[in-house]
Design an enzyme around this catalytic site. Structure first.
Site, PDB file in Angstrom:
ATOM      1  N   GLY A 231       0.827  -1.209   0.000  1.00 25.81           N
ATOM      2  CA  GLY A 231       0.000   0.000   0.000  1.00 25.81           C
ATOM      3  C   GLY A 231       0.858   1.254   0.000  1.00 25.81           C
ATOM      4  N   SER A 232       0.363   2.251   0.701  1.00 27.73           N
ATOM      5  CA  SER A 232       0.993   3.582   0.633  1.00 27.73           C
ATOM      6  C   SER A 232       2.389   3.619   1.228  1.00 27.73           C
ATOM      7  CB  SER A 232       0.124   4.599   1.365  1.00 27.73           C
ATOM      8  OG  SER A 232      -1.151   4.627   0.773  1.00 27.73           O
ATOM      9  N   THR A 233       2.753   2.608   2.068  1.00 24.61           N
ATOM     10  CA  THR A 233       4.114   2.630   2.613  1.00 24.61           C
ATOM     11  C   THR A 233       5.135   2.511   1.496  1.00 24.61           C
ATOM     12  OG1 THR A 233       4.023   0.244   2.981  1.00 24.61           O
ATOM     13  CG2 THR A 233       3.434   1.637   4.833  1.00 24.61           C
TER      14      THR A 233
ATOM     15  N   LYS B 129       5.166   4.177  -1.085  1.00 24.28           N
ATOM     16  CA  LYS B 129       5.409   5.510  -1.664  1.00 24.28           C
ATOM     17  C   LYS B 129       6.786   6.033  -1.286  1.00 24.28           C
ATOM     18  CE  LYS B 129       0.522   6.626  -1.887  1.00 24.28           C
ATOM     19  NZ  LYS B 129      -0.623   7.153  -1.108  1.00 24.28           N
TER      20      LYS B 129
END
Lengths: 456, 486
Positions: free
Chosen positions: B215-217, B219
């Protein structure tokens, strides 16, 4: 004098005929002390290795062993002073080692202790040894009882048929809490009969008979008939009792003694051919034996089937684990063999814990014992004595070969007791009697020849 | 007759020779093959004849040995089984070993040649030295904090020391007690089948062996790639990204969880976790450079051993532009183990250098003298030092005034990144809540710890709220424990 003796011991110069042979009783006593010492040390070592302390009855055990050895030695010294000095120490050492191995296996089967019984039977064996050496002044007396021997032997072999089978074989009789194998005693009696009969009819066997071709002559039925009948009868009974080890032994004994008496190599060939045919037939059609032949051909088949290792595979594992130097007394796992670890497979414990070195030493001890038996036969002057010594030595040799070859995968396994080592009262007692007879025979062989040969 | 007796004697001599040759064959030639036969119980009996060496946490054993009186004598006991199961694994007479019990089996069972000054002596004497010990890098305080934080929920925590690669905590939840697998018998077999049949899969080591969409980790990886590639030179410059962002080559629109992402800078995008901005940046960096960056962080590499093997984290190498856009925000086929994401945070905290994670500090003999040290080594540079500094600042903002405020610790500098990963067919599954972070006490130069937390059954709040709500407090507890023990 013989090649076999030369292989395992320094050859003593043969006593010149008529001259007084050295008695060598001091040598016997020294060797006995060594045999007792090795056994007692083994006893202590097993106690230390399996329970961490010196076994309680160690002092009693040592005293008992010393007393038995001394008693046997005294009997030999007084009644058979010219006897071979190696026979008694070898028997004591083998019996002592057997007790050590059984005591060691007892440590892993606390619910089934057998060392005590074995000790009792060994004491009885030594007592019988003393009795035979003391009472039997001249082995030729036995010749008179040839037919009585064979009658008793057949009766002894027949008795177990009327008793319930143990582990599938009718070879034990149980009486007052003790069980023994009459077939064990029968083999001595049968050897006595064969020796007496063949000695008496030797000339007829060697010289008469219709010539078939070349040097092969058909032995006269009149002479061969009775002995063949008795042999067939005993083997038949054994097959009935499913004691194939002993029937194999009797067959070998018969062939060897017939050969020794007649020198006909052709009969050996025919005997071996018949044996091979018989073995093939039994091995193919008898399920119990068939299984053992299968085991021998592929000892790890049960593992591949996912049923875990069978007895022979476990035995081979034990020998393999021993390697050259062995795991040390008490440090092996031959109890994994389970059933019959103390009897048929006792050699596997020796192999695992004493290693190739120890096992070879034990086998060489047997070889020495057998060689000394043959040596007595060679030095004896009467045909009966010669045949009897040859027969008794062959019994020991064949037993050792059949059982040691069986548990190490050399030949198919046939249930038989390792002389002196295996747990089993009748076996120990019988082997002590065999050694007593060999002592008596060797005494006669080495005794200074009187000026005039007594009439046979 | 003399001649024939002699022949009989020769015959018996021949039998004796045959016996001797055969026992030499069995005891010398075949000995090794018999010993290696799997049906031969002797090696197992010997193996369990002595107490097994211990696995240590903070110098104290978390394992023990019990004399069972059985054929396979010593059985394993575990002082705090479920807590340390992902570290120790099990040691079972029936089912073998796993994790450190397996990786350090030679030391623990006493077969390692390093345990003896004279290995040959034991060969000769057929003995075996006492089992040695394996001291782990795990800290009990952090392990407890992570385990308590998960509180039985499905998830995992991995914490490493950024400068050294020491794994400080490794927790998988729900867990199990490995002592139920020690020994033999029906109870052990029943326990084994029950554990394997359990739908919660307690024996799965989620920290090392389960891969989740990050997920966003993820990024952080995309941002590092963009800075290293020069795609973004000023993190505060607007990126001219529409909200929602149409995935290149498709008509699919990628939305954001929150508002304020239109035309946001990369700094804002990290702070507020803007999908649109990071997806677009990933596409701008390009597939080749994104794959390279991911590989530098440890993705797509086989054979990571800590010393137990770790599942491979994945970043696809052959994708269309829209797939690359999704992958750049940790979706599509991108998957990572919690340990991998802890390594990402650690690389940022460690000035861009990635250290090899390891779990066994040192192995010792029974008396405590050292056999081997754990190897501290570098896995190379994951990003430029300047990029790392920039990212540290961005991650600090996430915690100070962004989506990860639940991880803030007074008196410490904390950087973090939240994540909520969609998964399942049509995103039907409950989202995974992620939080990766690092922390250093104020006034110190080196960060003490980097943590990754994943919670599988986080409540399905929208956006990154679940990462902050479910995972960040656990990360904070672990970091606090790390800072407390120094």
């Amino acid at each position: 004098m013989t090649a076999l003796t030369a292989k395992v011991a320094e050859p003593a110069p043969p006593p010149p005929p008529g001259a007084g042979a050295p008695k060598r009783r001091g040598v016997e006593l020294t060797l006995l002390a060594g045999a007792v010492l090795i056994s007692v040390l083994g006893h202590l070592y097993v106690g230390l290795a399996t329970s961490g302390h010196i076994p309680g009855p160690a002092a009693r055990y040592a005293t008992g062993l010393c007393a038995a050895a001394l008693l046997a030695h005294l009997a030999v010294r007084l009644r058979a002073p010219y006897a071979d000095p190696l026979l008694l120490p070898i028997a004591v050492l083998l019996n002592g080692l057997g007790l050590v191995l059984i005591q060691r296996l007892d440590a892993t089967t606390p619910g089934h202790l057998t060392a005590g019984d074995q000790l009792l039977w060994s004491a009885l064996g030594v007592a019988l040894f003393v009795l035979v050496v003391a009472l039997l002044g001249d082995h030729r007396v036995l010749q008179r009882y040839a037919y009585l021997s064979v009658a008793v032997a057949l009766v002894l072999m027949l008795i177990p048929v009327f008793f319930p089978a143990v582990n599938g074989a009718h070879i034990w009789i149980r009486f007052a809490g003790l069980s023994f194998q009459p077939g064990e005693f029968a083999k001595i009696l049968l050897a006595v009969f064969f020796a007496a009969y063949l000695a008496a009819n030797r000339t007829a066997l060697a010289l008469t008979g219709r010539r078939l071709f070349w040097k092969l002559r058909l032995l006269p039925g009149r002479v061969l008939g009775p002995i063949l009948a008795i042999w067939l009868l005993s083997v038949g009974v054994l097959v009935l009792e499913r004691d194939l080890g002993t029937s194999l032994l009797f067959f070998g004994l018969f062939v060897i003694m017939l050969f020794t008496a007649t020198g006909r190599i052709g009969w050996i060939a025919i005997g071996l051919l018949l044996a091979a045919l018989g073995a093939y037939a039994v091995g193919t059609f008898e399920p119990h034996v068939h299984g053992r032949v299968d085991d021998w051909l592929n000892p790890f088949a049960s593992i591949e089937r996912g049923e875990g290792p069978g007895q022979l595979a476990q035995s081979l594992f034990a020998f393999g684990a021993g390697g050259i130097l062995g795991a040390g007394l008490g440090h092996g796992q031959s109890f994994l063999i389970g059933f019959a670890a103390k009897s048929d497979f006792v050699l596997a414990t020796a192999g695992e814990e004493l290693g190739l070195v120890g096992l070879a030493a034990i086998l060489l001890l047997y070889g020495l014992l057998v060689a000394r038996g043959f040596r007595a036969g060679l030095a004896l002057r009467d045909p009966f004595g010669r045949l009897l010594a040859t027969g008794l030595a062959s019994i020991v040799a064949l037993q050792v070969f059949v059982i040691a070859g069986g548990v190490t995968g050399l030949i198919p396994l046939t249930g038989m007791a390792m002389p002196f080592l295996a747990q089993g009262g009748s076996s120990v007692v019988t082997n002590w009697i065999i050694v007593a007879l060999l002592v008596r025979l060797s005494d006669s062989a080495r005794r200074p020849r009187p000026a005039k040969e007594p009439a046979e | 007759m003399i001649r024939y007796i002699r022949w009989c004697a020769y015959f018996c001599a021949l039998l004796l020779v045959a016996l001797l040759v055969n026992i030499a064959r069995v005891q010398v030639w075949e000995s090794a093959a018999y010993g290696a036969n799997p049906a031969n119980k002797r090696p197992a009996i010997e193996r369990y004849a002595k107490p097994r060496g211990d696995i240590l946490v903070d110098g104290r054993p978390v394992t023990g040995s019990r004399d069972s009186g059985q054929l396979l004598r010593y059985e394993r006991t575990y002082a705090n089984g479920p807590l340390y199961a992902p570290v120790t694994g099990f040691s079972s007479q029936t089912y073998g070993t796993s994790f450190v019990e397996r990786a350090e089996d030679a030391i623990l069972s006493g077969t390692d040649p390093g345990l003896s000054a004279f290995p040959l002596w034991y060969e000769l004497a057929r003995g075996r030295p006492a089992g040695g010990n394996a001291a782990t890098t795990v800290r009990s305080g952090m392990q407890l904090a992570a385990y308590a934080g998960l509180a039985g929920k499905r998830g995992a925590v991995a914490a490493v020391e950024p400068a050294t690669g020491k794994i400080l905590a490794l927790v998988s939840s729900p867990s199990y007690d490995p002592s139920v697998l020690s020994g033999t018998g029906t109870k052990v077999k029943e326990a084994w089948s029950a554990l394997n049949a359990d739908p919660a899969r307690p024996m799965l080591n989620r920290a090392l062996r389960e891969t989740y969409p990050p997920g966003s980790t993820f990024k952080i990886v995309t941002a590092a790639a963009a800075l290293d590639a020069g795609v973004v030179t000023d993190v505060d410059a607007p990126t001219r990204t529409p909200d929602p962002y149409p995935l290149p080559g498709t008509s699919t629109l990628l939305p954001n969880a929150g508002t304020g992402c239109e035309d946001a800078s990369m700094a804002d995008a990290v702070q507020w976790s803007c999908n649109t901005v990071m997806a677009k940046i990933g596409v701008q960096v390009g597939l080749r450079k994104m794959v390279e960056a991911a590989r530098r962080f440890g993705f797509n590499t086989e054979g990571l051993r800590v010393p137990s093997w770790v599942s491979r984290s994945n970043f696809d190498t052959d994708m269309s532009q829209d797939q690359l856009a999704l992958s750049s925000i940790g979706q599509f086929n991108t998957t990572a183990t919690p340990l991998q994401m802890a390594m990402v945070a650690a690389a940022v905290a460690n000035g861009g250098e990635l250290t090899y994670p390891y779990l066994v500090e040192r192995t010792t003999q029974d008396d405590g003298s050292q056999v081997r040290r754990g190897d501290q080594r570098s896995l190379g540079r994951a990003m430029n030092p300047a990029t790392a500094l920039r990212l540290q600042e961005l991650m600090v903002k996430v915690v100070e005034n962004g989506t990860g405020r639940n991880a803030a610790i007074p008196g410490a500098v904390v950087g973090g990144k939240t994540g909520t990963a969609q998964h399942g067919v049509g995103n039907a599954g409950t989202p995974y809540a992620w939080f990766i972070s690092w922390a250093r006490a104020e006034g110190t130069a080196l960060p003490q710890v980097a943590v990754a937390v994943v919670v599988e059954d986080a409540s399905a709040d929208r956006g990154d709220i679940s990462g902050n709500g479910a995972a960040a407090p656990i990360a904070r507890a672990v970091m606090e424990a790390a800072l407390a023990t120094g």
